[in-house]
Motif scaffolding. Structure first.
Motif, PDB file in Angstrom:
ATOM      1  N   TYR A  20       0.599  -1.210   0.074  1.00 41.11           N
ATOM      2  CA  TYR A  20      -0.003   0.153   0.136  1.00 41.11           C
ATOM      3  C   TYR A  20       0.934   1.274   0.109  1.00 41.11           C
ATOM      4  CZ  TYR A  20      -3.271   3.404   1.787  1.00 41.11           C
ATOM      5  OH  TYR A  20      -3.695   4.715   2.122  1.00 41.11           O
ATOM      6  N   HIS A  21       0.511   2.071  -0.940  1.00 41.61           N
ATOM      7  CA  HIS A  21       1.425   3.252  -0.980  1.00 41.61           C
ATOM      8  C   HIS A  21       0.544   4.280  -1.807  1.00 41.61           C
ATOM      9  CE1 HIS A  21       2.324   1.271  -4.983  1.00 41.61           C
ATOM     10  NE2 HIS A  21       2.630   2.537  -5.470  1.00 41.61           N
ATOM     11  N   VAL A  22       0.928   5.687  -1.579  1.00 42.07           N
ATOM     12  CA  VAL A  22       0.217   6.822  -2.238  1.00 42.07           C
ATOM     13  C   VAL A  22       1.365   7.664  -2.850  1.00 42.07           C
ATOM     14  CG1 VAL A  22      -1.364   9.055  -1.714  1.00 42.07           C
ATOM     15  CG2 VAL A  22      -1.649   6.643  -0.533  1.00 42.07           C
ATOM     16  N   HIS A  23       0.925   8.072  -4.087  1.00 43.08           N
ATOM     17  CA  HIS A  23       1.926   8.942  -4.958  1.00 43.08           C
ATOM     18  C   HIS A  23       1.386  10.450  -4.478  1.00 43.08           C
ATOM     19  CE1 HIS A  23       3.864   6.188  -7.564  1.00 43.08           C
ATOM     20  NE2 HIS A  23       2.806   5.232  -7.000  1.00 43.08           N
ATOM     21  N   VAL A  24       2.269  11.132  -4.194  1.00 41.60           N
ATOM     22  CA  VAL A  24       1.993  12.793  -4.213  1.00 41.60           C
ATOM     23  C   VAL A  24       2.876  13.474  -5.069  1.00 41.60           C
ATOM     24  CG1 VAL A  24       1.690  14.794  -2.795  1.00 41.60           C
ATOM     25  CG2 VAL A  24       1.483  12.511  -1.992  1.00 41.60           C
ATOM     26  N   ILE A  25       2.294  13.966  -6.263  1.00 38.27           N
ATOM     27  CA  ILE A  25       3.173  14.520  -7.423  1.00 38.27           C
ATOM     28  C   ILE A  25       2.749  16.177  -7.635  1.00 38.27           C
ATOM     29  CG2 ILE A  25       3.681  14.048  -9.973  1.00 38.27           C
ATOM     30  CD1 ILE A  25       2.287  11.517  -9.516  1.00 38.27           C
ATOM     31  N   PRO A  26       3.934  16.720  -7.667  1.00 36.65           N
ATOM     32  CA  PRO A  26       3.603  18.208  -7.803  1.00 36.65           C
ATOM     33  C   PRO A  26       3.263  18.531  -9.312  1.00 36.65           C
ATOM     34  CG  PRO A  26       5.996  17.814  -7.150  1.00 36.65           C
ATOM     35  CD  PRO A  26       5.196  16.487  -7.200  1.00 36.65           C
ATOM     36  N   ARG A  27       2.522  19.327  -9.854  1.00 39.51           N
ATOM     37  CA  ARG A  27       1.857  19.473 -11.214  1.00 39.51           C
ATOM     38  C   ARG A  27       2.207  20.923 -11.512  1.00 39.51           C
ATOM     39  NH1 ARG A  27      -1.199  15.500 -12.955  1.00 39.51           N
ATOM     40  NH2 ARG A  27      -0.659  16.434 -14.870  1.00 39.51           N
ATOM     41  N   PHE A  28       2.441  20.994 -13.131  1.00 39.49           N
ATOM     42  CA  PHE A  28       2.344  22.252 -13.689  1.00 39.49           C
ATOM     43  C   PHE A  28       1.748  22.135 -15.152  1.00 39.49           C
ATOM     44  CE2 PHE A  28       5.981  22.032 -10.946  1.00 39.49           C
ATOM     45  CZ  PHE A  28       6.185  23.533 -10.237  1.00 39.49           C
ATOM     46  N   GLN A  29       1.219  23.128 -15.529  1.00 41.84           N
ATOM     47  CA  GLN A  29       0.388  23.035 -16.761  1.00 41.84           C
ATOM     48  C   GLN A  29       1.100  22.491 -17.789  1.00 41.84           C
ATOM     49  OE1 GLN A  29      -3.011  23.680 -17.261  1.00 41.84           O
ATOM     50  NE2 GLN A  29      -3.422  24.526 -15.356  1.00 41.84           N
ATOM     51  N   VAL A  30       2.507  22.807 -17.899  1.00 39.86           N
ATOM     52  CA  VAL A  30       3.233  22.076 -18.948  1.00 39.86           C
ATOM     53  C   VAL A  30       3.796  20.751 -18.827  1.00 39.86           C
ATOM     54  CG1 VAL A  30       3.731  24.448 -19.817  1.00 39.86           C
ATOM     55  CG2 VAL A  30       5.194  23.429 -18.274  1.00 39.86           C
ATOM     56  N   ASP A  31       3.718  20.167 -17.703  1.00 39.98           N
ATOM     57  CA  ASP A  31       4.288  18.748 -17.519  1.00 39.98           C
ATOM     58  C   ASP A  31       3.852  17.729 -18.260  1.00 39.98           C
ATOM     59  OD1 ASP A  31       2.070  17.512 -16.217  1.00 39.98           O
ATOM     60  OD2 ASP A  31       2.661  18.461 -14.161  1.00 39.98           O
ATOM     61  N   GLU A  32       4.512  16.643 -18.237  1.00 36.24           N
ATOM     62  CA  GLU A  32       4.348  15.580 -19.233  1.00 36.24           C
ATOM     63  C   GLU A  32       3.237  14.510 -18.610  1.00 36.24           C
ATOM     64  OE1 GLU A  32       4.916  15.234 -22.460  1.00 36.24           O
ATOM     65  OE2 GLU A  32       5.633  17.467 -22.269  1.00 36.24           O
ATOM     66  N   VAL A  33       2.924  14.681 -17.216  1.00 38.80           N
ATOM     67  CA  VAL A  33       2.250  13.494 -16.530  1.00 38.80           C
ATOM     68  C   VAL A  33       0.880  13.540 -17.139  1.00 38.80           C
ATOM     69  CG1 VAL A  33       1.324  13.285 -14.241  1.00 38.80           C
ATOM     70  CG2 VAL A  33       3.426  14.279 -14.474  1.00 38.80           C
ATOM     71  N   SER A  34       0.501  12.524 -17.184  1.00 40.18           N
ATOM     72  CA  SER A  34      -0.990  12.205 -17.786  1.00 40.18           C
ATOM     73  C   SER A  34      -1.494  11.121 -17.064  1.00 40.18           C
ATOM     74  CB  SER A  34      -0.839  11.393 -19.246  1.00 40.18           C
ATOM     75  OG  SER A  34      -1.789  11.129 -19.713  1.00 40.18           O
ATOM     76  N   ILE A  35      -2.747  11.356 -16.647  1.00 37.08           N
ATOM     77  CA  ILE A  35      -3.726  10.556 -16.118  1.00 37.08           C
ATOM     78  C   ILE A  35      -5.086  10.765 -16.661  1.00 37.08           C
ATOM     79  CG2 ILE A  35      -4.971   9.886 -13.606  1.00 37.08           C
ATOM     80  CD1 ILE A  35      -2.423  11.448 -12.277  1.00 37.08           C
ATOM     81  N   SER A  36      -5.522   9.763 -17.296  1.00 36.28           N
ATOM     82  CA  SER A  36      -6.533  10.132 -17.871  1.00 36.28           C
ATOM     83  C   SER A  36      -7.533   8.741 -18.000  1.00 36.28           C
ATOM     84  CB  SER A  36      -6.240  10.445 -19.474  1.00 36.28           C
ATOM     85  OG  SER A  36      -5.630   9.265 -20.128  1.00 36.28           O
ATOM     86  N   TYR A  37      -9.002   9.066 -18.466  1.00 36.54           N
ATOM     87  CA  TYR A  37      -9.821   7.855 -18.499  1.00 36.54           C
ATOM     88  C   TYR A  37     -10.845   8.305 -19.526  1.00 36.54           C
ATOM     89  CZ  TYR A  37     -12.348  10.490 -15.204  1.00 36.54           C
ATOM     90  OH  TYR A  37     -12.987  11.669 -14.484  1.00 36.54           O
ATOM     91  N   GLN A  38     -11.906   7.349 -20.075  1.00 38.15           N
ATOM     92  CA  GLN A  38     -13.013   7.728 -20.753  1.00 38.15           C
ATOM     93  C   GLN A  38     -14.126   7.854 -19.971  1.00 38.15           C
ATOM     94  OE1 GLN A  38     -13.023   4.858 -23.884  1.00 38.15           O
ATOM     95  NE2 GLN A  38     -11.795   5.883 -25.369  1.00 38.15           N
ATOM     96  N   VAL A  39     -14.778   9.005 -20.110  1.00 37.16           N
ATOM     97  CA  VAL A  39     -16.152   8.965 -19.409  1.00 37.16           C
ATOM     98  C   VAL A  39     -17.083   8.003 -20.079  1.00 37.16           C
ATOM     99  CG1 VAL A  39     -17.847  10.998 -18.937  1.00 37.16           C
ATOM    100  CG2 VAL A  39     -15.351  11.285 -19.031  1.00 37.16           C
ATOM    101  N   LEU A  40     -17.907   7.360 -19.194  1.00 40.15           N
ATOM    102  CA  LEU A  40     -18.850   6.487 -19.599  1.00 40.15           C
ATOM    103  C   LEU A  40     -20.164   7.412 -19.803  1.00 40.15           C
ATOM    104  CD1 LEU A  40     -18.413   3.665 -16.797  1.00 40.15           C
ATOM    105  CD2 LEU A  40     -17.570   3.714 -19.334  1.00 40.15           C
ATOM    106  N   LYS A  41     -20.769   7.188 -21.002  1.00 42.89           N
ATOM    107  CA  LYS A  41     -21.886   7.925 -21.274  1.00 42.89           C
ATOM    108  C   LYS A  41     -23.127   7.025 -20.729  1.00 42.89           C
ATOM    109  CE  LYS A  41     -19.387  10.484 -24.703  1.00 42.89           C
ATOM    110  NZ  LYS A  41     -19.338  11.835 -24.697  1.00 42.89           N
TER     111      LYS A  41
END
Length: 119
Positions: free
Chosen positions: A81-102
């Protein structure tokens, strides 16, 4: 190591998504969130907030992502068990995405979840 208390450790990720990307773990072993004891989860949450505040002061990010995955299908590849804490900027390359279910019947989903409650 960036922080520690009686119940948790916080340390830098060796494969960071951003400078300051930190992992928080309980000192009491647990495979994932579902396996962890409630007080360990609470202790991790307190340390997550402490680290997020530390990252905010240190790096002045535009945002902070808190990420936690359970089981392989969710992307967990370290089975502690672990949790990531990631500082973010508008121009960063971090991607966390999903498709919205309709057309999902939210009332039905909520009913099914309430029916599965054990407490």
């Amino acid at each position: 190591m960036v922080a520690e208390d009686d119940d948790t450790l916080a340390f830098l990720d060796i494969h960071p998504a951003a400078p300051g990307h930190t992992l928080i773990i309980p000192k009491r072993p647990a495979r994932d969130l579902l396996d962890a004891e409630a007080d360990a989860v609470a202790a991790v949450a307190r340390m997550v907030q402490q680290v997020a505040r530390l990252l905010d002061v240190t790096f002045a990010p535009e945002g902070i992502t808190v990420l936690q995955s359970n089981r392989a299908a969710a992307g967990q590849d370290v089975f502690y068990y672990h949790v990531h804490v990631i500082p973010r900027f508008q121009v960063d390359e971090v991607s966390i995405s999903y498709q919205v279910l309709k057309d999902l019947d939210l009332a039905d989903v909520a009913r099914r979840m309430r029916a599965g409650q054990t407490s």
